[in-house]
Design a protein around this motif. Structure first.
Motif, PDB file in Angstrom:
ATOM      1  N   GLN A 250       0.851  -1.196   0.000  1.00 14.70           N
ATOM      2  CA  GLN A 250       0.000   0.000   0.000  1.00 14.70           C
ATOM      3  C   GLN A 250       0.888   1.248   0.000  1.00 14.70           C
ATOM      4  OE1 GLN A 250      -3.315  -0.024   2.811  1.00 14.70           O
ATOM      5  NE2 GLN A 250      -2.933  -2.192   3.224  1.00 14.70           N
ATOM      6  N   MET A 251       0.394   2.279  -0.633  1.00  9.37           N
ATOM      7  CA  MET A 251       1.167   3.514  -0.813  1.00  9.37           C
ATOM      8  C   MET A 251       0.264   4.717  -0.521  1.00  9.37           C
ATOM      9  SD  MET A 251       4.105   2.482  -2.518  1.00  9.37           S
ATOM     10  CE  MET A 251       4.618   3.938  -3.392  1.00  9.37           C
ATOM     11  N   LEU A 252       0.880   5.883  -0.376  1.00  9.35           N
ATOM     12  CA  LEU A 252       0.125   7.138  -0.369  1.00  9.35           C
ATOM     13  C   LEU A 252       1.044   8.252  -0.845  1.00  9.35           C
ATOM     14  CD1 LEU A 252       1.026   9.083   2.235  1.00  9.35           C
ATOM     15  CD2 LEU A 252      -0.270   7.399   3.514  1.00  9.35           C
ATOM     16  N   SER A 253       0.459   9.397  -1.141  1.00  8.86           N
ATOM     17  CA  SER A 253       1.299  10.545  -1.515  1.00  8.86           C
ATOM     18  C   SER A 253       0.787  11.811  -0.832  1.00  8.86           C
ATOM     19  CB  SER A 253       1.338  10.731  -3.034  1.00  8.86           C
ATOM     20  OG  SER A 253       0.062  11.020  -3.543  1.00  8.86           O
ATOM     21  N   LEU A 254       1.721  12.735  -0.652  1.00  9.00           N
ATOM     22  CA  LEU A 254       1.439  14.039  -0.034  1.00  9.00           C
ATOM     23  C   LEU A 254       2.010  15.106  -0.963  1.00  9.00           C
ATOM     24  CD1 LEU A 254       2.970  13.194   3.486  1.00  9.00           C
ATOM     25  CD2 LEU A 254       0.548  13.011   2.837  1.00  9.00           C
ATOM     26  N   GLN A 255       1.474  16.294  -0.883  1.00 10.54           N
ATOM     27  CA  GLN A 255       2.070  17.384  -1.657  1.00 10.54           C
ATOM     28  C   GLN A 255       2.949  18.225  -0.741  1.00 10.54           C
ATOM     29  OE1 GLN A 255       1.920  17.915  -5.139  1.00 10.54           O
ATOM     30  NE2 GLN A 255       3.668  19.177  -4.506  1.00 10.54           N
ATOM     31  N   GLY A 256       4.253  18.133  -0.936  1.00 14.12           N
ATOM     32  CA  GLY A 256       5.191  18.937  -0.148  1.00 14.12           C
ATOM     33  C   GLY A 256       5.619  20.172  -0.906  1.00 14.12           C
ATOM     34  N   PRO A 257       6.307  21.088  -0.225  1.00 11.13           N
ATOM     35  CA  PRO A 257       6.886  22.227  -0.937  1.00 11.13           C
ATOM     36  C   PRO A 257       7.994  21.738  -1.866  1.00 11.13           C
ATOM     37  CG  PRO A 257       6.922  22.540   1.467  1.00 11.13           C
ATOM     38  CD  PRO A 257       6.542  21.120   1.226  1.00 11.13           C
ATOM     39  N   ILE A 258       8.119  22.353  -3.034  1.00  7.26           N
ATOM     40  CA  ILE A 258       9.162  21.941  -3.988  1.00  7.26           C
ATOM     41  C   ILE A 258      10.525  22.076  -3.329  1.00  7.26           C
ATOM     42  CG2 ILE A 258      10.311  22.570  -6.158  1.00  7.26           C
ATOM     43  CD1 ILE A 258       7.554  23.313  -7.248  1.00  7.26           C
ATOM     44  N   GLY A 259      11.328  21.020  -3.441  1.00  5.04           N
ATOM     45  CA  GLY A 259      12.698  21.067  -2.921  1.00  5.04           C
ATOM     46  C   GLY A 259      12.808  20.859  -1.419  1.00  5.04           C
ATOM     47  N   ALA A 260      11.688  20.609  -0.730  1.00  6.66           N
ATOM     48  CA  ALA A 260      11.752  20.455   0.732  1.00  6.66           C
ATOM     49  C   ALA A 260      12.596  19.253   1.129  1.00  6.66           C
ATOM     50  CB  ALA A 260      10.346  20.320   1.306  1.00  6.66           C
ATOM     51  N   LEU A 261      12.519  18.210   0.332  1.00  7.15           N
ATOM     52  CA  LEU A 261      13.291  16.997   0.619  1.00  7.15           C
ATOM     53  C   LEU A 261      14.204  16.734  -0.588  1.00  7.15           C
ATOM     54  CD1 LEU A 261      13.683  14.629   2.594  1.00  7.15           C
ATOM     55  CD2 LEU A 261      11.870  13.419   1.388  1.00  7.15           C
ATOM     56  N   PRO A 262      15.507  16.917  -0.414  1.00  4.12           N
ATOM     57  CA  PRO A 262      16.395  16.822  -1.581  1.00  4.12           C
ATOM     58  C   PRO A 262      16.693  15.390  -2.022  1.00  4.12           C
ATOM     59  CG  PRO A 262      17.626  17.503   0.382  1.00  4.12           C
ATOM     60  CD  PRO A 262      16.190  17.420   0.788  1.00  4.12           C
ATOM     61  N   ARG A 263      16.594  14.436  -1.083  1.00  5.17           N
ATOM     62  CA  ARG A 263      16.950  13.052  -1.435  1.00  5.17           C
ATOM     63  C   ARG A 263      15.843  12.101  -0.986  1.00  5.17           C
ATOM     64  NH1 ARG A 263      22.362  13.075  -2.772  1.00  5.17           N
ATOM     65  NH2 ARG A 263      23.778  14.473  -1.670  1.00  5.17           N
ATOM     66  N   ASP A 277       8.353  18.000  -8.503  1.00  4.85           N
ATOM     67  CA  ASP A 277       7.342  19.033  -8.238  1.00  4.85           C
ATOM     68  C   ASP A 277       6.881  19.049  -6.779  1.00  4.85           C
ATOM     69  OD1 ASP A 277       6.007  16.660  -8.163  1.00  4.85           O
ATOM     70  OD2 ASP A 277       4.473  17.173  -9.633  1.00  4.85           O
ATOM     71  N   GLY A 278       7.606  18.365  -5.899  1.00  2.00           N
ATOM     72  CA  GLY A 278       7.264  18.396  -4.480  1.00  2.00           C
ATOM     73  C   GLY A 278       6.350  17.255  -4.034  1.00  2.00           C
ATOM     74  N   LEU A 279       5.774  16.524  -4.996  1.00  2.00           N
ATOM     75  CA  LEU A 279       4.937  15.376  -4.589  1.00  2.00           C
ATOM     76  C   LEU A 279       5.812  14.400  -3.812  1.00  2.00           C
ATOM     77  CD1 LEU A 279       1.977  14.203  -5.163  1.00  2.00           C
ATOM     78  CD2 LEU A 279       3.185  12.600  -6.665  1.00  2.00           C
ATOM     79  N   LEU A 280       5.331  13.967  -2.670  1.00  2.00           N
ATOM     80  CA  LEU A 280       6.083  13.005  -1.856  1.00  2.00           C
ATOM     81  C   LEU A 280       5.369  11.657  -1.930  1.00  2.00           C
ATOM     82  CD1 LEU A 280       8.556  12.895   0.072  1.00  2.00           C
ATOM     83  CD2 LEU A 280       6.900  12.954   1.946  1.00  2.00           C
ATOM     84  N   VAL A 281       6.030  10.693  -2.553  1.00  2.00           N
ATOM     85  CA  VAL A 281       5.469   9.347  -2.663  1.00  2.00           C
ATOM     86  C   VAL A 281       5.959   8.549  -1.461  1.00  2.00           C
ATOM     87  CG1 VAL A 281       5.436   7.241  -4.053  1.00  2.00           C
ATOM     88  CG2 VAL A 281       5.386   9.495  -5.172  1.00  2.00           C
ATOM     89  N   VAL A 282       5.019   7.938  -0.748  1.00  2.09           N
ATOM     90  CA  VAL A 282       5.342   7.243   0.502  1.00  2.09           C
ATOM     91  C   VAL A 282       4.955   5.775   0.381  1.00  2.09           C
ATOM     92  CG1 VAL A 282       4.946   7.167   2.990  1.00  2.09           C
ATOM     93  CG2 VAL A 282       4.858   9.374   1.789  1.00  2.09           C
ATOM     94  N   GLY A 283       5.928   4.908   0.664  1.00  2.00           N
ATOM     95  CA  GLY A 283       5.631   3.482   0.628  1.00  2.00           C
ATOM     96  C   GLY A 283       6.325   2.803   1.780  1.00  2.00           C
TER      97      GLY A 283
END
Ligand SMILES: Cc1cc2nc3c(=O)[nH]c(=O)nc-3n(C[C@H](O)[C@H](O)[C@H](O)COP(=O)(O)OP(=O)(O)OC[C@H]3O[C@@H](n4cnc5c(N)ncnc54)[C@H](O)[C@@H]3O)c2cc1C
Length: 391
Positions: A250-263, A277-283
């Motif tokens: 199962q997965m989910l995604s969040l919209q983060g600020p662009i560049g908030a997480l570099p790696r 584009d800042g989308l954070l894919v979480v698995g």
């Protein structure tokens, strides 16, 4: 070789139009082969589910699987360039590096792939991942690992590249059965490419046709001498002797600020994959006991949310975007099944479990190269290591 044994009028059939089916179809078409993809349901493919990490080191792989992953990682830039050139679409490749956080330095130093990474202490970890949770006191940075936007970009680019190269598709076509003759003619069988150490196929059944049900409900037998089984987690339904079973994620995604997480952050049980584009894919959950049960579960989603809070507390407040699930095609040693299968003329490209995006580049080259009699350097060792009957 094999190419000469197949009448030009008869295409190579690709059974399954997910990530592996598309990748092999594209490479075959680039080698001048006529290809028909039979795809039951494109939207159920794990290729549309995955996080797209390219992570042989962050995943802590070992042995032949690490070697396959490293070789595929090396092949990815050229592979992506081929897909982008053929499709005119970007694939979203980001060589952004992956950080694996640990609670202690001792855990970090014991990680199986530690030798390939840069050791981080708490302050270096905070520099790499601003805002990382307080639990993590050490880390490994794998600069060579990265990600690709499989879900929004790669899969579509691959489909377009296939079409542009003349691959035909039958969407909504489910392969119901492999029809074989009782014996193999060695001359007509899918012999391994020259220079590979893969043994020739043993006498046994040979592929004659596949029986399929089309989108309109009609059934028919389609003659074929060569096919690639790329049915992902469903592969054993067509060929029960293959040790492939589903591991739900199962997965989910969040919209983060662009560049908030570099790696990418690859924590135990949860990873965070930041798109451009800042989308954070979480698995991702890993639920072997779930079989093919569809849908999200409160428990699985809660686990991901707890993982986010532990890894990057600020992200818990980012707006939620999507939630989804899918099935990894797993095998007993978590490595793929590649090369000639138990039926003459049938090749396998399945069982890639949690590293199929990483491994697609090299898997497609190995299988398409083998079918076409064009062995790439090192192909023999990889095909030998990932024979379907190695267990
Ligand atoms: C939650 C999750 C996260 C993942 N994250 C990553 C990651 O970060 N990095 C990575 O490298 N890998 C990752 N993976 C793994 C990767 O997605 C898979 O290994 C890869 O997609 C497998 O490709 P495939 O083509 O074998 O299977 P799929 O992509 O699942 O495609 C199989 C296709 O075959 C079709 N099919 C099945 N049976 C039939 C039939 N009888 N007739 C016709 N068609 C049929 C299905 O409809 C499906 O479309 C992840 C997987 C999941 C589930």
């Amino acid at each position: 070789m094999t190419a000469a044994a197949t009448p030009p009028s008869q295409p190579v059939l690709i059974l399954g139009g997910g990530l592996m089916g598309l990748a092999v179809a594209h490479q075959l078409a680039r080698r001048g082969r006529s290809v028909l993809v039979l795809s039951r349901r494109r939207s159920e493919a794990a290729g549309f589910v995955a996080a797209g990490m390219l992570a042989p080191h962050a995943e802590g792989l070992g042995g032949a699987l690490l070697a396959l992953g490293q070789a595929s990682l090396g092949r990815i830039p050229a592979w992506v360039a081929e897909i982008e050139a053929d499709s005119g679409l970007g694939c979203g490749l980001r060589p952004c590096g992956i950080v694996v956080p640990f609670a202690t330095a001792a855990e970090r130093d014991a990680y199986p792939t530690a030798a390939w990474g840069t050791a981080l202490d708490r302050s270096a970890l905070e520099r790499e991942i601003p805002g990382i949770g307080p639990l993590w006191q050490a880390g490994l940075l794998f600069e060579q690992d990265g990600q690709i936007d499989n879900r929004r970009q790669l899969m579509r680019a691959l489909e377009r590249a296939c079409v542009q190269r003349g691959v035909r598709f039958e969407e909504g076509s489910e392969v119901l059965e492999l029809i074989t003759t009782g014996r193999t003619s060695p001359a007509a069988a899918s012999a391994p490419a020259a220079g590979t150490s893969t043994p020739p196929p043993t006498p046994g059944p040979r592929l004659e046709a596949v029986r399929l049900r089309r989108a309109d409900g009609s059934t028919l037998s389609l003659p074929c001498r060569q096919a690639v089984l790329a049915c992902g987690a469903w592969s054993a339904r067509l060929l029960p002797q293959l040790p492939v079973y589903p591991v739900k994620g199962q997965m989910l995604s969040l919209q983060g600020p662009i560049g908030a997480l570099p790696r990418v952050v690859f924590g135990p049980g949860t990873y965070l994959v930041p798109r451009e584009d800042g989308l954070l894919v979480v698995g991702a959950t890993s639920e072997a006991e779930a079989g093919f049960s569809e849908g999200l579960t409160p428990c699985g989603q809660r686990r991901l949310e707890q993982g986010i809070a532990a890894l990057l507390p600020a992200a818990s407040g980012w707006p939620p975007m999507e939630r989804w699930w899918g099935f990894r095609p797993c095998t007993p040693d978590e490595g793929p099944l590649l090369g000639p299968g138990p039926i003459g003329g049938l090749w396998l490209a399945t069982g890639h479990h949690r590293n199929g995006v990483l491994l697609a580049a090299l898997s497609a080259e190995l299988v398409a190269g083998g079918i076409s009699g064009e062995a790439s350097p090192g192909a023999g060792e990889h095909l030998e290591a990932f024979r379907w009957d190695r267990f």
